[in-house]
Enzyme design. Structure first.
Site, PDB file in Angstrom:
ATOM      1  N   HIS A 113     -41.914 -58.907 -13.675  1.00 40.48           N
ATOM      2  CA  HIS A 113     -41.262 -59.690 -12.595  1.00 40.48           C
ATOM      3  C   HIS A 113     -39.940 -59.254 -12.444  1.00 40.48           C
ATOM      4  CE1 HIS A 113     -44.183 -63.346 -12.612  1.00 40.48           C
ATOM      5  NE2 HIS A 113     -44.844 -62.034 -12.650  1.00 40.48           N
TER       6      HIS A 113
ATOM      7  N   TYR B 269     -37.973 -37.910 -12.307  1.00 40.23           N
ATOM      8  CA  TYR B 269     -38.585 -38.792 -13.234  1.00 40.23           C
ATOM      9  C   TYR B 269     -39.431 -39.674 -12.762  1.00 40.23           C
ATOM     10  CZ  TYR B 269     -37.006 -36.243 -17.482  1.00 40.23           C
ATOM     11  OH  TYR B 269     -36.977 -35.397 -18.339  1.00 40.23           O
TER      12      TYR B 269
ATOM     13  N   HIS C 195     -47.249 -55.355 -16.582  1.00 38.61           N
ATOM     14  CA  HIS C 195     -46.770 -56.057 -15.411  1.00 38.61           C
ATOM     15  C   HIS C 195     -45.580 -57.185 -15.763  1.00 38.61           C
ATOM     16  CE1 HIS C 195     -46.937 -58.798 -12.008  1.00 38.61           C
ATOM     17  NE2 HIS C 195     -47.581 -59.665 -12.873  1.00 38.61           N
TER      18      HIS C 195
END
Length: 226
Positions: free
Chosen positions: A95, A120, A93
């Site tokens: 930002h 891709y 995860h």
């Protein structure tokens, strides 16, 4: 791979992502599921660029801290993805700038946040769901993830960032990078009427590489309603 090597790998990939500006400050988190059902997960308020392998949190299968520093507040997010993506062994995860920017655009389809721009992107990310805004660490995000019923390995959290699951840490990192680059391409080409992959080209990728793309036929069904 041994737990010690997994800890080193988490630290190495975290440093690489941080140094290339893909998750600033102490943002972002990484987890790896172990053979006993427990996890390794990056600590809360820790920069991915400066992880100490020995201090990475070790959780049991129930999510309880066994050793290391207290884990990221995003445990509900990781837990729900592992629960619904049975083959997932790692989650990243971030930002990352372009992925976050994409989530703020009004035209984004929550069932397919990005069009089929490159092979891709489809091969590594499949299709990407967009979930509404939840404050960081909100347990309600877990229900939103469960509402996707395991159909997506890559998810965007509105005004927050991408979260990607895969069968290895390396694959999850590469897929997250591919998602960020595809979001960047979308923003660069927005309003320019670009040529995307055709349905036949997508079908060829699905056939040759055995891709499983989420069903996208039910336009009246909103994943947020689950």
């Amino acid at each position: 791979m041994s737990e010690a090597k997994l800890r080193e790998s988490i630290s190495s990939f975290g440093r690489s992502l941080f140094e290339r500006g893909l998750t600033p400050g102490s943002s972002g988190n990484i987890s790896v599921r172990l053979d006993d059902g427990g996890w390794l997960v990056t600590p809360t308020n820790a920069s991915l660029g400066f992880l100490d392998p020995a201090r990475i949190a070790r959780l049991d299968a129930g999510g309880h801290l066994l050793s290391g520093d207290p884990p990221t507040k995003e445990i509900p997010l990781h837990s729900a993805l592992y629960e619904t993506r049975g083959g997932a062994r790692a989650i990243v995860h971030l930002h990352s700038t372009h992925s976050v920017a994409l989530t703020m655009l009004p035209e984004i389809d929550p069932r397919s946040a990005l069009p089929p721009m490159t092979p891709y992107y489809l091969m590594r990310c499949g299709q990407t769901a967009l979930l509404p805004y939840f404050r960081p660490g909100d347990p309600a995000v877990a229900d939103a993830i469960r509402g996707l019923a395991g159909r997506y390995s890559s998810v965007l959290l509105a005004n927050h960032g991408p979260v990607v699951a895969s069968d290895t840490l390396e694959a999850a990192v590469f897929a997250t990078e591919e998602l960020e680059e595809t979001a960047r391409l979308y923003l660069l080409l927005r309003g320019l009427n670009p040529r995307y992959l055709s349905p036949d080209q997508v079908a060829d990728l699905v056939k040759v590489f055995g891709l499983t793309l989420p069903e996208h036929a039910h336009a009246d069904e909103d994943p947020h309603d689950h």
